[in-house]
Write an enzyme that holds these catalytic residues in place. Structure first.
Site, PDB file in Angstrom:
ATOM      1  N   SER A   1       0.838  -1.202   0.000  1.00  0.00           N
ATOM      2  CA  SER A   1       0.000   0.000   0.000  1.00  0.00           C
ATOM      3  C   SER A   1       0.867   1.244   0.000  1.00  0.00           C
ATOM      4  O   SER A   1       2.002   1.232   0.509  1.00  0.00           O
ATOM      5  CB  SER A   1      -0.850  -0.030   1.280  1.00  0.00           C
ATOM      6  OG  SER A   1      -1.398   1.232   1.545  1.00  0.00           O
TER       7      SER A   1
ATOM      8  N   TYR B   1      -1.618  -1.299  11.073  1.00  0.00           N
ATOM      9  CA  TYR B   1      -1.919  -1.791   9.722  1.00  0.00           C
ATOM     10  C   TYR B   1      -0.748  -1.499   8.778  1.00  0.00           C
ATOM     11  O   TYR B   1      -0.247  -2.393   8.075  1.00  0.00           O
ATOM     12  CB  TYR B   1      -3.205  -1.143   9.177  1.00  0.00           C
ATOM     13  CG  TYR B   1      -3.377  -1.342   7.683  1.00  0.00           C
ATOM     14  CD1 TYR B   1      -3.718  -2.589   7.169  1.00  0.00           C
ATOM     15  CD2 TYR B   1      -3.151  -0.291   6.782  1.00  0.00           C
ATOM     16  CE1 TYR B   1      -3.850  -2.783   5.794  1.00  0.00           C
ATOM     17  CE2 TYR B   1      -3.276  -0.480   5.417  1.00  0.00           C
ATOM     18  CZ  TYR B   1      -3.621  -1.720   4.924  1.00  0.00           C
ATOM     19  OH  TYR B   1      -3.732  -1.901   3.566  1.00  0.00           O
TER      20      TYR B   1
ATOM     21  N   LYS C   1       2.159  -3.999   6.621  1.00  0.00           N
ATOM     22  CA  LYS C   1       2.553  -3.940   5.199  1.00  0.00           C
ATOM     23  C   LYS C   1       4.072  -3.800   5.073  1.00  0.00           C
ATOM     24  O   LYS C   1       4.716  -4.474   4.267  1.00  0.00           O
ATOM     25  CB  LYS C   1       1.863  -2.769   4.495  1.00  0.00           C
ATOM     26  CG  LYS C   1       0.353  -2.917   4.354  1.00  0.00           C
ATOM     27  CD  LYS C   1       0.011  -4.068   3.435  1.00  0.00           C
ATOM     28  CE  LYS C   1      -1.452  -4.410   3.429  1.00  0.00           C
ATOM     29  NZ  LYS C   1      -1.766  -5.721   2.867  1.00  0.00           N
TER      30      LYS C   1
HETATM   31  P1  NAD Z   1     -10.956  -7.094   1.532  1.00  0.00           P
HETATM   32  O1  NAD Z   1     -11.131  -7.092   3.009  1.00  0.00           O
HETATM   33  O2  NAD Z   1     -12.171  -6.851   0.696  1.00  0.00           O
HETATM   34  O3  NAD Z   1     -10.260  -8.446   1.055  1.00  0.00           O
HETATM   35  C1  NAD Z   1      -9.357  -9.163   1.885  1.00  0.00           C
HETATM   36  C2  NAD Z   1      -9.843 -10.597   1.931  1.00  0.00           C
HETATM   37  O4  NAD Z   1      -8.958 -11.375   2.738  1.00  0.00           O
HETATM   38  C3  NAD Z   1     -11.246 -10.743   2.559  1.00  0.00           C
HETATM   39  O5  NAD Z   1     -12.064 -11.473   1.674  1.00  0.00           O
HETATM   40  C4  NAD Z   1     -11.002 -11.508   3.855  1.00  0.00           C
HETATM   41  O6  NAD Z   1     -12.086 -12.348   4.182  1.00  0.00           O
HETATM   42  C5  NAD Z   1      -9.733 -12.275   3.530  1.00  0.00           C
HETATM   43  N1  NAD Z   1      -8.897 -12.636   4.695  1.00  0.00           N
HETATM   44  C6  NAD Z   1      -8.465 -11.834   5.704  1.00  0.00           C
HETATM   45  N2  NAD Z   1      -7.703 -12.531   6.560  1.00  0.00           N
HETATM   46  C7  NAD Z   1      -7.640 -13.816   6.101  1.00  0.00           C
HETATM   47  C8  NAD Z   1      -7.014 -14.997   6.549  1.00  0.00           C
HETATM   48  N3  NAD Z   1      -6.310 -15.035   7.691  1.00  0.00           N
HETATM   49  N4  NAD Z   1      -7.153 -16.125   5.824  1.00  0.00           N
HETATM   50  C9  NAD Z   1      -7.875 -16.122   4.681  1.00  0.00           C
HETATM   51  N5  NAD Z   1      -8.500 -15.032   4.211  1.00  0.00           N
HETATM   52  C10 NAD Z   1      -8.386 -13.881   4.908  1.00  0.00           C
HETATM   53  O7  NAD Z   1      -9.827  -6.001   1.197  1.00  0.00           O
HETATM   54  P2  NAD Z   1      -9.367  -5.418  -0.205  1.00  0.00           P
HETATM   55  O8  NAD Z   1      -9.729  -3.986  -0.239  1.00  0.00           O
HETATM   56  O9  NAD Z   1      -9.786  -6.299  -1.307  1.00  0.00           O
HETATM   57  O10 NAD Z   1      -7.791  -5.481  -0.008  1.00  0.00           O
HETATM   58  C11 NAD Z   1      -7.015  -6.575  -0.458  1.00  0.00           C
HETATM   59  C12 NAD Z   1      -5.570  -6.371  -0.043  1.00  0.00           C
HETATM   60  O11 NAD Z   1      -5.090  -5.132  -0.564  1.00  0.00           O
HETATM   61  C13 NAD Z   1      -5.385  -6.280   1.479  1.00  0.00           C
HETATM   62  O12 NAD Z   1      -4.176  -6.924   1.820  1.00  0.00           O
HETATM   63  C14 NAD Z   1      -5.273  -4.793   1.737  1.00  0.00           C
HETATM   64  O13 NAD Z   1      -4.523  -4.501   2.893  1.00  0.00           O
HETATM   65  C15 NAD Z   1      -4.552  -4.330   0.474  1.00  0.00           C
HETATM   66  N6  NAD Z   1      -4.799  -2.925   0.173  1.00  0.00           N
HETATM   67  C16 NAD Z   1      -6.083  -2.471   0.086  1.00  0.00           C
HETATM   68  C17 NAD Z   1      -6.327  -1.121  -0.169  1.00  0.00           C
HETATM   69  C18 NAD Z   1      -7.750  -0.595  -0.241  1.00  0.00           C
HETATM   70  O14 NAD Z   1      -7.940   0.608  -0.133  1.00  0.00           O
HETATM   71  N7  NAD Z   1      -8.763  -1.418  -0.443  1.00  0.00           N
HETATM   72  C19 NAD Z   1      -5.251  -0.244  -0.351  1.00  0.00           C
HETATM   73  C20 NAD Z   1      -3.957  -0.747  -0.271  1.00  0.00           C
HETATM   74  C21 NAD Z   1      -3.735  -2.092  -0.011  1.00  0.00           C
HETATM   75  C1  UD1 Z   2      -6.748   5.207   4.194  1.00  0.00           C
HETATM   76  C2  UD1 Z   2      -5.778   4.719   5.245  1.00  0.00           C
HETATM   77  C3  UD1 Z   2      -4.587   4.071   4.552  1.00  0.00           C
HETATM   78  C4  UD1 Z   2      -5.066   2.918   3.652  1.00  0.00           C
HETATM   79  C5  UD1 Z   2      -6.091   3.500   2.658  1.00  0.00           C
HETATM   80  C6  UD1 Z   2      -6.671   2.448   1.785  1.00  0.00           C
HETATM   81  C7  UD1 Z   2      -6.054   6.184   7.194  1.00  0.00           C
HETATM   82  C8  UD1 Z   2      -5.417   7.239   8.029  1.00  0.00           C
HETATM   83  N1  UD1 Z   2      -5.356   5.840   6.076  1.00  0.00           N
HETATM   84  O1  UD1 Z   2      -6.067   6.088   3.346  1.00  0.00           O
HETATM   85  O2  UD1 Z   2      -3.673   3.562   5.497  1.00  0.00           O
HETATM   86  O3  UD1 Z   2      -3.977   2.362   2.953  1.00  0.00           O
HETATM   87  O4  UD1 Z   2      -7.159   4.121   3.388  1.00  0.00           O
HETATM   88  O5  UD1 Z   2      -7.461   1.557   2.516  1.00  0.00           O
HETATM   89  O6  UD1 Z   2      -7.111   5.662   7.518  1.00  0.00           O
HETATM   90  N2  UD1 Z   2     -12.059  11.524   4.012  1.00  0.00           N
HETATM   91  C9  UD1 Z   2     -13.046  12.383   4.448  1.00  0.00           C
HETATM   92  N3  UD1 Z   2     -14.161  11.856   5.020  1.00  0.00           N
HETATM   93  C10 UD1 Z   2     -14.344  10.505   5.193  1.00  0.00           C
HETATM   94  C11 UD1 Z   2     -13.325   9.637   4.738  1.00  0.00           C
HETATM   95  C12 UD1 Z   2     -12.187  10.182   4.160  1.00  0.00           C
HETATM   96  O7  UD1 Z   2     -12.923  13.600   4.311  1.00  0.00           O
HETATM   97  O8  UD1 Z   2     -15.386  10.090   5.734  1.00  0.00           O
HETATM   98  C13 UD1 Z   2     -10.861  12.090   3.346  1.00  0.00           C
HETATM   99  C14 UD1 Z   2      -9.542  11.759   4.043  1.00  0.00           C
HETATM  100  O9  UD1 Z   2      -9.216  12.732   4.984  1.00  0.00           O
HETATM  101  C15 UD1 Z   2      -8.579  11.712   2.851  1.00  0.00           C
HETATM  102  C16 UD1 Z   2      -9.449  11.246   1.680  1.00  0.00           C
HETATM  103  O10 UD1 Z   2     -10.798  11.510   2.076  1.00  0.00           O
HETATM  104  O11 UD1 Z   2      -8.127  13.020   2.557  1.00  0.00           O
HETATM  105  C17 UD1 Z   2      -9.298   9.768   1.383  1.00  0.00           C
HETATM  106  O12 UD1 Z   2      -9.512   9.022   2.579  1.00  0.00           O
HETATM  107  P1  UD1 Z   2      -9.558   7.418   2.600  1.00  0.00           P
HETATM  108  O13 UD1 Z   2     -10.474   6.954   1.545  1.00  0.00           O
HETATM  109  O14 UD1 Z   2      -9.840   7.001   4.002  1.00  0.00           O
HETATM  110  O15 UD1 Z   2      -8.102   6.983   2.166  1.00  0.00           O
HETATM  111  P2  UD1 Z   2      -6.671   7.400   2.788  1.00  0.00           P
HETATM  112  O16 UD1 Z   2      -6.791   8.355   3.902  1.00  0.00           O
HETATM  113  O17 UD1 Z   2      -5.806   7.799   1.654  1.00  0.00           O
END
Ligand code: NAD
Ligand code: UD1
Length: 336
Positions: free
Chosen positions: A124, A148, A152
């Site tokens: 991330s 979290y 990562k």
């Molecule tokens: P998500 O929660 O929708 O998907 C993660 C999946 O992993 C879920 O289906 C959950 O049931 C499964 N899981 C969790 N722990 C497990 C375990 N111990 N064994 C088996 N399955 C397990 O999340 P997502 O948004 O699809 O994210 C996927 C990956 O990308 C995650 O590692 C997350 O940290 C990373 N990531 C997400 C974002 C975002 O904003 N969505 C941003 C950066 C990185």
């Molecule tokens: C957040 C996480 C980051 C994670 C990413 C993807 C925090 C501090 N950071 O990032 O670690 O990798 O999600 O899952 O939680 N905002 C509002 N109102 C809201 C929600 C968000 O104003 O209700 C604003 C935030 O201040 C930010 C932007 O929207 O400026 C995006 O927020 P968000 O979607 O939560 O993502 P990140 O903060 O980038």
């Protein structure tokens, strides 16, 4: 190619399964369904007209992983499984460390035992902490401000150590910026449990009438309109990044790190405006205090992925909002 997808029932995992299947790959998904439902995988198969194999397995259960690797010869693993809520990780850090880090170690041990040495890991942009400038390149220093983010960062380091110990490993670290949007069909999308933490799902639940109003976390940042700026990337573009990484990197060795973002930042107010246009709904909001831990501005330099993986994003902010709205308005209660 036969790919094991951990966490494949989740938001990014399910969209990636679609792209893998559409690119002719065979897919086996494992997920403990702690943050997802099997329904997403049924829909992946509906969309693609292809089947995948699903096993409800928790990464913390080593014996099941070994059995799976005995039954299949995988070419690579895409490792999405993990817990991802920043606030929750501050409340229950040990659960995050155990699930994300121990889960990854179990997976890598099972891979090593069965001679599968290509892993694509969901990292991330959070690993850049508070960047000194934007856009962010892969060479920027890394740091983390919450459990979290530390999971990562630690996992990236663990995977690098693995490569140092055995040069046959092929480690791909994909650092996602802010994934949003949904598949065009509206059949799969993001389905957060409880009140969403992230901006786009919150806005779409305000638009659909599930939540009353959005709190905009601060309008006194040093950005164009004072609200936070992020690099939102369409989840299908992100999913395609995984396909490109496999196409280019399976069969190679090393540690390969890529930013997956668009290279363009949007402020919270710009996102509200774009979503209102896409949905035809008014988004009620009020300005509140900054959210602790938030940074002002974050967007990617993704030239490396463009150059080396031949990957680029194709979907802009209007499409991200339109597709999010399509999914949300078709499924006001998510997969329920
Ligand atoms: P998500 O929660 O929708 O998907 C993660 C999946 O992993 C879920 O289906 C959950 O049931 C499964 N899981 C969790 N722990 C497990 C375990 N111990 N064994 C088996 N399955 C397990 O999340 P997502 O948004 O699809 O994210 C996927 C990956 O990308 C995650 O590692 C997350 O940290 C990373 N990531 C997400 C974002 C975002 O904003 N969505 C941003 C950066 C990185
Ligand atoms: C957040 C996480 C980051 C994670 C990413 C993807 C925090 C501090 N950071 O990032 O670690 O990798 O999600 O899952 O939680 N905002 C509002 N109102 C809201 C929600 C968000 O104003 O209700 C604003 C935030 O201040 C930010 C932007 O929207 O400026 C995006 O927020 P968000 O979607 O939560 O993502 P990140 O903060 O980038």
């Amino acid at each position: 190619m036969k790919i094991l997808v951990t966490g494949g029932a989740g938001y990014i995992g399910s969209h990636t399964c679609v792209q893998l299947l559409e690119n002719g790959m065979d897919v086996v998904v494992i997920d403990n369904l702690s943050n997802s439902s099997e329904e997403s995988l049924k829909r992946v198969q509906e969309i693609t007209g292809r089947s995948l194999e699903f096993h409800k397995i928790d990464l913390l259960e080593r014996a099941w992983l070994d059995a799976l690797f005995r039954d299949h010869q995988f070419d690579a693993v895409i490792h999405f499984a993990g817990l991802k809520a920043v606030g929750e990780s501050v409340q229950i850090p040990l659960k995050y460390y155990r699930n994300n880090i121990t889960g990854t170690i179990n997976l890598c041990e099972a891979m090593a035992n069965h001679d599968v040495k290509t892993i694509v890991f969901s990292s991330s942009a959070t690993v850049y902490g508070e960047p000194e400038q934007v856009p962010i390149t892969e060479e920027f220093p890394t740091s983390a401000y919450n459990p979290y983010g530390r999971t990562k960062l630690f996992i990236e380091e663990i995977l690098k150590d693995l490569y140092v110990s055995d040069k046959r490993w092929n480690i791909v670290l994909l650092r996602y910026f802010n994934p949003v949007g949904a598949h065009k069909s509206g059949k799969i999308g993001e389905d957060p449990k409880g009140i969403p933490n992230n901006l786009m799902p919150f806005i779409s639940q305000v638009a659909v009438g599930k939540l009353k109003e959005l709190s905009v976390f601060g309008n006194d940042y040093p950005t164009s309109d004072g609200t936070g700026v992020r690099d939102y990337i369409h989840v299908v573009d992100l999913a395609n990044g995984h396909v490109k990484a496999l196409e280019k990197l399976v069969g190679k060795t090393g540690v390969h790190t890529y930013n997956l973002g668009t290279g363009r930042g949007y402020s919270v107010l710009e996102i509200i405006k774009a979503f209102e246009k896409a949905s035809g709904r008014k988004i009620n909001y009020n300005i509140t205090d900054r959210r602790p831990g938030d940074i002002a501005e974050c967007y990617a330099d993704s030239d490396k992925a463009h150059r080396e993986l031949n990957w680029k994003t194709e979907r802009g902010i209007d499409e991200m909002c339109t597709d999010t709205w399509h999914w949300q308005s078709m499924h006001p209660k998510g997969y329920e």
